[in-house]
Design an enzyme around this catalytic site. Structure first.
Site, mmCIF file in Angstrom:
data_model
loop_
_atom_site.group_PDB
_atom_site.id
_atom_site.type_symbol
_atom_site.label_atom_id
_atom_site.label_comp_id
_atom_site.label_asym_id
_atom_site.label_seq_id
_atom_site.Cartn_x
_atom_site.Cartn_y
_atom_site.Cartn_z
ATOM 1 N N LYS A 58 0.851 -1.333 0.037
ATOM 2 C CA LYS A 58 0.134 0.010 0.134
ATOM 3 C C LYS A 58 0.867 1.118 0.075
ATOM 4 O O LYS A 58 0.694 2.121 -0.648
ATOM 5 C CB LYS A 58 -0.864 -0.040 1.350
ATOM 6 C CG LYS A 58 -2.097 -0.909 0.987
ATOM 7 C CD LYS A 58 -3.306 -0.698 2.064
ATOM 8 C CE LYS A 58 -4.534 -1.812 1.566
ATOM 9 N NZ LYS A 58 -5.209 -1.955 2.653
ATOM 10 N N LYS A 97 -5.430 -11.164 -6.847
ATOM 11 C CA LYS A 97 -6.522 -11.089 -5.885
ATOM 12 C C LYS A 97 -7.904 -10.473 -5.964
ATOM 13 O O LYS A 97 -7.796 -9.223 -6.451
ATOM 14 C CB LYS A 97 -6.172 -10.936 -4.348
ATOM 15 C CG LYS A 97 -6.828 -11.450 -3.136
ATOM 16 C CD LYS A 97 -6.177 -10.790 -1.765
ATOM 17 C CE LYS A 97 -6.536 -9.056 -1.787
ATOM 18 N NZ LYS A 97 -6.233 -8.812 -0.497
ATOM 19 N N LYS A 101 -11.977 -5.613 -2.632
ATOM 20 C CA LYS A 101 -13.031 -4.547 -2.788
ATOM 21 C C LYS A 101 -12.582 -3.181 -3.195
ATOM 22 O O LYS A 101 -13.266 -2.650 -3.730
ATOM 23 C CB LYS A 101 -13.371 -4.230 -1.420
ATOM 24 C CG LYS A 101 -14.419 -5.106 -0.619
ATOM 25 C CD LYS A 101 -14.734 -5.137 0.848
ATOM 26 C CE LYS A 101 -13.879 -5.827 1.750
ATOM 27 N NZ LYS A 101 -13.862 -5.693 3.227
HETATM 28 P P1 TYM Z 1 -10.743 -7.819 4.700
HETATM 29 O O1 TYM Z 1 -11.883 -7.049 5.033
HETATM 30 O O2 TYM Z 1 -9.598 -7.290 3.698
HETATM 31 O O3 TYM Z 1 -11.185 -9.132 4.291
HETATM 32 C C1 TYM Z 1 -12.121 -10.003 5.094
HETATM 33 C C2 TYM Z 1 -11.636 -11.380 4.790
HETATM 34 O O4 TYM Z 1 -11.951 -11.880 3.480
HETATM 35 C C3 TYM Z 1 -10.781 -12.413 3.225
HETATM 36 N N1 TYM Z 1 -10.603 -12.234 1.666
HETATM 37 C C4 TYM Z 1 -10.361 -13.282 0.621
HETATM 38 N N2 TYM Z 1 -10.470 -14.686 0.932
HETATM 39 C C5 TYM Z 1 -10.331 -15.161 -0.340
HETATM 40 N N3 TYM Z 1 -10.075 -14.655 -1.574
HETATM 41 C C6 TYM Z 1 -9.996 -13.146 -1.573
HETATM 42 N N4 TYM Z 1 -9.844 -12.870 -2.968
HETATM 43 C C7 TYM Z 1 -10.315 -12.446 -0.488
HETATM 44 N N5 TYM Z 1 -10.386 -11.029 -0.239
HETATM 45 C C8 TYM Z 1 -10.707 -10.982 1.203
HETATM 46 C C9 TYM Z 1 -9.544 -12.020 3.944
HETATM 47 O O5 TYM Z 1 -8.505 -12.636 3.995
HETATM 48 C C10 TYM Z 1 -10.187 -11.882 5.224
HETATM 49 O O6 TYM Z 1 -10.297 -13.046 6.044
HETATM 50 N N6 TYM Z 1 -7.510 -6.995 8.162
HETATM 51 C C11 TYM Z 1 -8.750 -7.986 8.137
HETATM 52 C C12 TYM Z 1 -9.908 -7.587 9.010
HETATM 53 C C13 TYM Z 1 -9.399 -7.905 10.349
HETATM 54 C C14 TYM Z 1 -9.435 -9.183 11.129
HETATM 55 C C15 TYM Z 1 -9.122 -8.542 12.449
HETATM 56 C C16 TYM Z 1 -9.396 -10.335 10.347
HETATM 57 C C17 TYM Z 1 -9.348 -7.032 11.450
HETATM 58 N N7 TYM Z 1 -9.159 -7.362 12.507
HETATM 59 C C18 TYM Z 1 -9.003 -9.586 13.374
HETATM 60 C C19 TYM Z 1 -9.305 -11.626 11.640
HETATM 61 C C20 TYM Z 1 -8.994 -11.192 12.948
HETATM 62 C C21 TYM Z 1 -9.058 -7.184 6.497
HETATM 63 O O7 TYM Z 1 -8.676 -6.107 6.315
HETATM 64 O O8 TYM Z 1 -9.967 -8.230 5.965
#
Ligand code: TYM
Length: 332
Positions: free
Chosen positions: A112, A195, A198
């Site tokens: 990023k 990947k 969003k």
């Molecule tokens: P975030 O919001 O980017 O994504 C949420 C979850 O979706 C999974 N994910 C995917 N899995 C497979 N293929 C994809 N293309 C794909 N895009 C997203 C992510 O791996 C995630 O599991 N930092 C985290 C949020 C967070 C969190 C936490 C997660 C904050 N605190 C504590 C677990 C525990 C995030 O930005 O996820």
């Protein structure tokens, strides 16, 4: 029951299918055998520019999609991160035991900051994984089901837990990441080596949970494939078709080989039509239920408040113990 923790950012009006397959489907299954906590991580979302009124709405929409996808707020604790103040407080504490270089090695931060330049990168983006560690550690978590892009952050969380425990005494359980191998990474339909996200630049390769199903069907029909014309899994040579096969298998619970057999000797058109039907029938009901929940925001807010109270009890206990161990003077 062992504890489970996971969360998602409310960074768009809708979740994308990678969030659904990579995370939500596992959450739904695991909530039966774990004491599960699922948060909408609105404080994390502040690291990106946000219109305040939109953030509020996106937070509700994300929560509604959790419930619509099968997370049961009577069984699991589904809440909004900023409703529990201990998250921000523990994040501060953990930042004081995180190395500057250690945080700088997080690949998501490196990507990023390289993309936007350090001047446009905020400090919150740098400490983002520390806040994530706080989320997880407050709840004495055993497992963290995530997609593979979050694995490094969970590893950091483990390191921080072990470091705190050995310096100040046992305050945290050390969590393990749980990553579903086959579905850990769903790729963009137009750009099947990157990947699905969003925040993708173009919308054409992203399937949104809350989109009109006919729109999603069209995107499937236009997905990038290759010129071989054979429905066959081969990540290196056929990333587009392989990605579609993974999505197909995940949504139907079928083996990839059985889908290959079904479409043997038929073209990509048939295969895509089949997948489009699967996508429409899986997401149609989820979308309807989510929109229904969003029709009554007061009720949704009430559910989230009750769940936040449950979360706060657990979180405050951990934070109190941490403050004691650090030697902070308690207010009497
Ligand atoms: P975030 O919001 O980017 O994504 C949420 C979850 O979706 C999974 N994910 C995917 N899995 C497979 N293929 C994809 N293309 C794909 N895009 C997203 C992510 O791996 C995630 O599991 N930092 C985290 C949020 C967070 C969190 C936490 C997660 C904050 N605190 C504590 C677990 C525990 C995030 O930005 O996820």
């Amino acid at each position: 029951k062992p504890r489970l923790y996971s969360g998602m950012q409310p960074s768009a009006d809708s979740l994308q299918i990678g969030n659904y397959i990579g995370a939500l489907m596992q959450w739904r299954d695991l909530q039966e055998s774990y004491d599960a906590f699922f948060s909408v991580v609105d404080l994390h979302a502040l690291t990106q520019p946000n219109d305040p009124s939109e953030l509020r709405e996106k937070t509700r929409r994300t929560a509604a999609q959790y419930i619509a996808a099968g997370i049961e707020p009577a069984k699991s604790t589904l809440y909004v991160q900023s409703h529990v103040r201990a998250h921000a407080e523990l994040a501060w504490v953990l930042s004081t035991i995180t190395g500057f270089g250690e945080a700088g090695r997080m690949t998501q931060f490196k990507d990023k900051s390289a993309r936007y330049g350090t001047d446009a990168t905020n400090v919150g983006l740098f400490t983002y994984p520390v806040l994530m560690a706080a989320d997880i550690l407050l709840y004495q978590t055993d497992i963290v089901p995530v997609g593979d892009d979050q694995k490094q952050h969970v590893e950091l969380t483990r390191d921080l837990a072990e470091r705190f425990n050995s310096r100040f005494g046992e305050a945290f359980r050390v969590p393990k990441p749980v990553i579903q191998k086959d579905t850990a990474r769903i790729y963009d339909l137009q750009n099947p080596t990157s990947k699905m996200s969003k925040s993708a630049e173009s919308d054409a390769g992203v399937l949104w949970l809350l989109d009109d199903p006919s729109k999603s069907a069209k995107k499937v029909m236009r997905a990038v494939t290759d010129s071989e014309g054979v429905v066959r899994y081969d990540r290196d040579e056929k990333p587009g078709v392989s990605n579609l096969l993974v999505i197909y298998a995940a949504l139907t619970g079928r083996e990839i080989t059985s889908i290959e057999d079904e479409y043997a000797g038929r073209g990509y058109g048939d295969f895509k039509k089949g997948l489009a039907e699967v996508v429409v029938s899986e997401f149609g009901p989820v979308r309807e239920r989510a929109l229904e929940l969003l029709d009554d925001p007061a009720e949704l807010d009430r559910v989230l408040a009750a769940n936040a109270a449950r979360a706060e009890e657990v979180a405050d206990r951990t934070l109190g113990d941490v403050y004691d161990k650090l030697g902070l003077l308690r207010r009497v």
